[in-house]
Design a protein around this motif. Structure first.
Motif, PDB file in Angstrom:
ATOM      1  N   THR A  17      38.460  25.244  17.240  1.00 42.38           N
ATOM      2  CA  THR A  17      37.828  25.575  18.523  1.00 42.38           C
ATOM      3  C   THR A  17      36.999  24.400  19.014  1.00 42.38           C
ATOM      4  O   THR A  17      37.071  24.009  20.190  1.00 42.38           O
ATOM      5  CB  THR A  17      36.936  26.824  18.385  1.00 42.38           C
ATOM      6  OG1 THR A  17      37.740  27.943  18.012  1.00 42.38           O
ATOM      7  CG2 THR A  17      36.237  27.138  19.697  1.00 42.38           C
ATOM      8  N   THR A  18      36.212  23.812  18.112  1.00 39.00           N
ATOM      9  CA  THR A  18      35.372  22.675  18.468  1.00 39.00           C
ATOM     10  C   THR A  18      36.210  21.494  18.938  1.00 39.00           C
ATOM     11  O   THR A  18      35.886  20.826  19.927  1.00 39.00           O
ATOM     12  CB  THR A  18      34.504  22.252  17.270  1.00 39.00           C
ATOM     13  OG1 THR A  18      33.659  23.346  16.895  1.00 39.00           O
ATOM     14  CG2 THR A  18      33.643  21.047  17.595  1.00 39.00           C
ATOM     15  N   LEU A  19      37.327  21.232  18.234  1.00 38.37           N
ATOM     16  CA  LEU A  19      38.195  20.113  18.613  1.00 38.37           C
ATOM     17  C   LEU A  19      38.852  20.347  19.969  1.00 38.37           C
ATOM     18  O   LEU A  19      38.918  19.439  20.798  1.00 38.37           O
ATOM     19  CB  LEU A  19      39.266  19.896  17.541  1.00 38.37           C
ATOM     20  CG  LEU A  19      38.811  19.262  16.231  1.00 38.37           C
ATOM     21  CD1 LEU A  19      39.972  19.175  15.247  1.00 38.37           C
ATOM     22  CD2 LEU A  19      38.232  17.871  16.485  1.00 38.37           C
ATOM     23  N   VAL A  20      39.340  21.549  20.197  1.00 37.73           N
ATOM     24  CA  VAL A  20      39.988  21.850  21.478  1.00 37.73           C
ATOM     25  C   VAL A  20      38.983  21.704  22.616  1.00 37.73           C
ATOM     26  O   VAL A  20      39.266  21.094  23.654  1.00 37.73           O
ATOM     27  CB  VAL A  20      40.594  23.273  21.458  1.00 37.73           C
ATOM     28  CG1 VAL A  20      41.056  23.675  22.858  1.00 37.73           C
ATOM     29  CG2 VAL A  20      41.768  23.338  20.482  1.00 37.73           C
ATOM     30  N   GLN A  21      37.780  22.236  22.438  1.00 36.27           N
ATOM     31  CA  GLN A  21      36.769  22.123  23.484  1.00 36.27           C
ATOM     32  C   GLN A  21      36.381  20.665  23.721  1.00 36.27           C
ATOM     33  O   GLN A  21      36.205  20.236  24.869  1.00 36.27           O
ATOM     34  CB  GLN A  21      35.541  22.951  23.108  1.00 36.27           C
ATOM     35  CG  GLN A  21      35.786  24.449  23.140  1.00 36.27           C
ATOM     36  CD  GLN A  21      34.550  25.255  22.777  1.00 36.27           C
ATOM     37  OE1 GLN A  21      33.567  24.710  22.259  1.00 36.27           O
ATOM     38  NE2 GLN A  21      34.583  26.540  23.052  1.00 36.27           N
ATOM     39  N   SER A  22      36.271  19.899  22.638  1.00 33.73           N
ATOM     40  CA  SER A  22      35.930  18.483  22.765  1.00 33.73           C
ATOM     41  C   SER A  22      36.994  17.730  23.556  1.00 33.73           C
ATOM     42  O   SER A  22      36.671  16.895  24.419  1.00 33.73           O
ATOM     43  CB  SER A  22      35.759  17.873  21.368  1.00 33.73           C
ATOM     44  OG  SER A  22      35.507  16.490  21.446  1.00 33.73           O
ATOM     45  N   TRP A  23      38.264  18.043  23.284  1.00 33.63           N
ATOM     46  CA  TRP A  23      39.347  17.384  24.016  1.00 33.63           C
ATOM     47  C   TRP A  23      39.293  17.751  25.499  1.00 33.63           C
ATOM     48  O   TRP A  23      39.439  16.870  26.364  1.00 33.63           O
ATOM     49  CB  TRP A  23      40.698  17.792  23.408  1.00 33.63           C
ATOM     50  CG  TRP A  23      41.871  17.189  24.111  1.00 33.63           C
ATOM     51  CD1 TRP A  23      42.392  15.929  23.930  1.00 33.63           C
ATOM     52  CD2 TRP A  23      42.689  17.812  25.102  1.00 33.63           C
ATOM     53  NE1 TRP A  23      43.474  15.733  24.760  1.00 33.63           N
ATOM     54  CE2 TRP A  23      43.683  16.879  25.499  1.00 33.63           C
ATOM     55  CE3 TRP A  23      42.683  19.065  25.707  1.00 33.63           C
ATOM     56  CZ2 TRP A  23      44.647  17.159  26.451  1.00 33.63           C
ATOM     57  CZ3 TRP A  23      43.640  19.351  26.663  1.00 33.63           C
ATOM     58  CH2 TRP A  23      44.611  18.408  27.034  1.00 33.63           C
ATOM     59  N   PHE A  24      39.089  18.995  25.808  1.00 30.44           N
ATOM     60  CA  PHE A  24      38.993  19.416  27.215  1.00 30.44           C
ATOM     61  C   PHE A  24      37.839  18.709  27.920  1.00 30.44           C
ATOM     62  O   PHE A  24      37.961  18.273  29.069  1.00 30.44           O
ATOM     63  CB  PHE A  24      38.805  20.938  27.312  1.00 30.44           C
ATOM     64  CG  PHE A  24      40.086  21.700  27.478  1.00 30.44           C
ATOM     65  CD1 PHE A  24      40.630  21.923  28.734  1.00 30.44           C
ATOM     66  CD2 PHE A  24      40.759  22.195  26.369  1.00 30.44           C
ATOM     67  CE1 PHE A  24      41.815  22.619  28.896  1.00 30.44           C
ATOM     68  CE2 PHE A  24      41.953  22.892  26.510  1.00 30.44           C
ATOM     69  CZ  PHE A  24      42.475  23.115  27.783  1.00 30.44           C
ATOM     70  N   GLN A  25      36.702  18.608  27.234  1.00 33.52           N
ATOM     71  CA  GLN A  25      35.542  17.966  27.848  1.00 33.52           C
ATOM     72  C   GLN A  25      35.821  16.499  28.157  1.00 33.52           C
ATOM     73  O   GLN A  25      35.411  15.991  29.211  1.00 33.52           O
ATOM     74  CB  GLN A  25      34.327  18.124  26.927  1.00 33.52           C
ATOM     75  CG  GLN A  25      33.810  19.551  26.888  1.00 33.52           C
ATOM     76  CD  GLN A  25      32.767  19.802  25.814  1.00 33.52           C
ATOM     77  OE1 GLN A  25      32.154  20.850  25.806  1.00 33.52           O
ATOM     78  NE2 GLN A  25      32.567  18.857  24.906  1.00 33.52           N
ATOM     79  N   LYS A  26      36.519  15.826  27.258  1.00 29.78           N
ATOM     80  CA  LYS A  26      36.827  14.411  27.479  1.00 29.78           C
ATOM     81  C   LYS A  26      37.902  14.232  28.551  1.00 29.78           C
ATOM     82  O   LYS A  26      37.838  13.309  29.368  1.00 29.78           O
ATOM     83  CB  LYS A  26      37.301  13.772  26.168  1.00 29.78           C
ATOM     84  CG  LYS A  26      36.205  13.638  25.128  1.00 29.78           C
ATOM     85  CD  LYS A  26      36.744  13.055  23.825  1.00 29.78           C
ATOM     86  CE  LYS A  26      35.639  12.936  22.780  1.00 29.78           C
ATOM     87  NZ  LYS A  26      36.140  12.417  21.482  1.00 29.78           N
ATOM     88  N   MET A  27      38.894  15.120  28.566  1.00 26.33           N
ATOM     89  CA  MET A  27      40.009  14.982  29.489  1.00 26.33           C
ATOM     90  C   MET A  27      39.671  15.430  30.912  1.00 26.33           C
ATOM     91  O   MET A  27      40.114  14.823  31.888  1.00 26.33           O
ATOM     92  CB  MET A  27      41.208  15.805  28.991  1.00 26.33           C
ATOM     93  CG  MET A  27      41.966  15.168  27.852  1.00 26.33           C
ATOM     94  SD  MET A  27      42.914  13.706  28.374  1.00 26.33           S
ATOM     95  CE  MET A  27      44.115  14.464  29.476  1.00 26.33           C
ATOM     96  N   PHE A  28      38.893  16.493  31.040  1.00 24.51           N
ATOM     97  CA  PHE A  28      38.727  17.135  32.348  1.00 24.51           C
ATOM     98  C   PHE A  28      37.268  17.236  32.787  1.00 24.51           C
ATOM     99  O   PHE A  28      36.966  17.971  33.730  1.00 24.51           O
ATOM    100  CB  PHE A  28      39.377  18.527  32.329  1.00 24.51           C
ATOM    101  CG  PHE A  28      40.815  18.502  31.900  1.00 24.51           C
ATOM    102  CD1 PHE A  28      41.785  17.894  32.678  1.00 24.51           C
ATOM    103  CD2 PHE A  28      41.201  19.052  30.685  1.00 24.51           C
ATOM    104  CE1 PHE A  28      43.117  17.856  32.275  1.00 24.51           C
ATOM    105  CE2 PHE A  28      42.526  19.030  30.272  1.00 24.51           C
ATOM    106  CZ  PHE A  28      43.493  18.427  31.074  1.00 24.51           C
ATOM    107  N   PHE A  38      36.937  31.385  28.799  1.00 23.08           N
ATOM    108  CA  PHE A  38      37.690  30.815  27.682  1.00 23.08           C
ATOM    109  C   PHE A  38      37.563  31.740  26.475  1.00 23.08           C
ATOM    110  O   PHE A  38      36.460  32.144  26.101  1.00 23.08           O
ATOM    111  CB  PHE A  38      37.135  29.430  27.339  1.00 23.08           C
ATOM    112  CG  PHE A  38      37.737  28.790  26.114  1.00 23.08           C
ATOM    113  CD1 PHE A  38      39.016  28.261  26.137  1.00 23.08           C
ATOM    114  CD2 PHE A  38      37.019  28.704  24.930  1.00 23.08           C
ATOM    115  CE1 PHE A  38      39.572  27.653  25.013  1.00 23.08           C
ATOM    116  CE2 PHE A  38      37.554  28.110  23.796  1.00 23.08           C
ATOM    117  CZ  PHE A  38      38.838  27.583  23.844  1.00 23.08           C
ATOM    118  N   GLY A  39      38.694  32.118  25.894  1.00 22.15           N
ATOM    119  CA  GLY A  39      38.705  32.928  24.687  1.00 22.15           C
ATOM    120  C   GLY A  39      39.373  32.171  23.555  1.00 22.15           C
ATOM    121  O   GLY A  39      40.378  31.485  23.769  1.00 22.15           O
ATOM    122  N   SER A  40      38.826  32.278  22.353  1.00 25.69           N
ATOM    123  CA  SER A  40      39.416  31.576  21.201  1.00 25.69           C
ATOM    124  C   SER A  40      39.485  32.510  20.013  1.00 25.69           C
ATOM    125  O   SER A  40      38.638  33.384  19.822  1.00 25.69           O
ATOM    126  CB  SER A  40      38.591  30.330  20.845  1.00 25.69           C
ATOM    127  OG  SER A  40      37.276  30.691  20.467  1.00 25.69           O
TER     128      SER A  40
END
Length: 339
Positions: free
Chosen positions: A179-190, A170-172
């Motif tokens: 970045t923190t929000l996107v990662q948090s969403w991925f963790q919750k979704m997947f 993963f590159g940001s």
């Protein structure tokens, strides 16, 4: 359902690959594929390629994504947009340059960024900020990110249950808050986990060798390395090598595989080549300055083709060798992932 809860048989198979000494790990991979892979620009959207090349990326590893579907990217765009808006409404400090903008997210597939049939297609994520006029007006990209897998370990990828997709790198680029929000969403979704991908000495030495090996086709212009030595106060050394001298040393330490192996496997590099190259550079420095770089730590490598730092930041400046660089970084991400 968690990707950390794979069956013991699957994790054991992965451990047997990942826990070898770095030397053995990289030799195995290098023998499997030719190391210099040329990138076909025709397969990739020029805008996507330009974005990948113009930015410096902060790297992370990502564990396999549960029930991620490349066919659902439009839905993911809406859901992540709504997630950022909800976090902002609840008081999360989502600002860009002090402006309270609206954010729109777009997911897209970067076609052509795979090397084997087991690799999942690269996914690009962009966050744009602007005010709600006609939809595409007055909006600018404030954050970009991507997930990729280039030449991932085939044994590990094939061992994953069918509901898991592996995009381990993963590159940001952009706001740390986003970045923190996107990662948090991925963790919750997947049901996945992110972690920092620092580059150790071995990874940086590999990049120095990879890029130097490209010099005859694309001039590296310089080979610049930054080392730190454990003295008080800490000593930082910038070591810049003339490209012709770097290439001459590299050519002298390379093994000359027999013609038969060249035809069967293509040009490959193993860890012994890299270690001899680095030892030659260290020996030359010691002769002139009586400082042993082996006692220190390599913190940064840069050439005209790209740069990388120990802290996990990378910039790729030449599209011809992007797949070679991403192959190495994919290996680093798989190697770093918890099991």
């Amino acid at each position: 359902r968690s990707c950390l809860g794979l069956t013991p048989a699957l994790t054991a198979r992965r451990l047997s690959k990942s826990r070898k000494a770095p030397k053995s790990h990289y030799i195995t991979v290098r023998q499997r594929q030719p190391l210099l892979m040329f990138f076909s620009h025709e397969k990739v959207n020029p805008e996507h390629l330009a974005l990948l090349l113009k930015s410096e990326w902060k790297l992370s590893y990502v564990t396999p994504l549960y029930q991620f579907r490349h066919t659902q990217l439009k839905s993911y765009s809406r859901q992540l947009s709504a997630f950022i808006a909800a976090e902002k409404q609840q008081g999360f400090a989502v600002e860009v340059d002090g402006s309270q903008s609206n954010f729109r997210v777009s997911f897209s597939v970067v076609q052509g960024m795979t090397e084997t049939e087991d690799d999942a297609e690269t996914v690009l994520i962009q966050v744009r900020a602007g005010f709600l006029r006609p939809i595409s007006e007055a909006q600018r990209s404030v954050w970009s990110g991507w997930l990729t897998c280039v030449n991932g370990n085939s044994d590990y990828l094939c061992s994953l249950p069918k509901d898991f997709i592996c995009l381990p790198l993963f590159g940001s680029s952009g706001s740390e808050v986003l970045t923190t929000l996107v990662q948090s969403w991925f963790q919750k979704m997947f049901d996945c986990c992110f972690g920092p991908l620092e580059m150790n000495n071995t990874c940086l030495q590999w990049l120095a060798a990879l890029w130097t090996n490209c010099h005859p086709e694309s001039s590296i212009q310089h080979l610049k390395m930054i080392w730190t030595l454990p003295v008080v106060p800490p000593l930082q050394i910038t070591y810049t090598v003339n490209p012709k001298d770097a290439w001459k040393l590299w050519s002298s330490v390379r093994k000359d595989p027999c013609e038969e192996n060249k035809e069967e496997e293509g040009v490959s590099i193993d860890i012994e080549d890299v270690m001899r190259f680095m030892q030659g550079l260290k020996s030359h420095f010691y002769r002139h300055f009586r400082l042993d770089l082996s006692a220190g730590c390599l913190k940064q490598v840069s050439t005209a083709l790209g740069s990388a730092t120990f802290s996990g930041r990378v910039k790729i400046s030449n599209s011809q060798y992007i797949l070679s660089t991403l192959t190495l970084l994919t290996e680093c991400a798989l190697f770093k992932m918890p099991v």
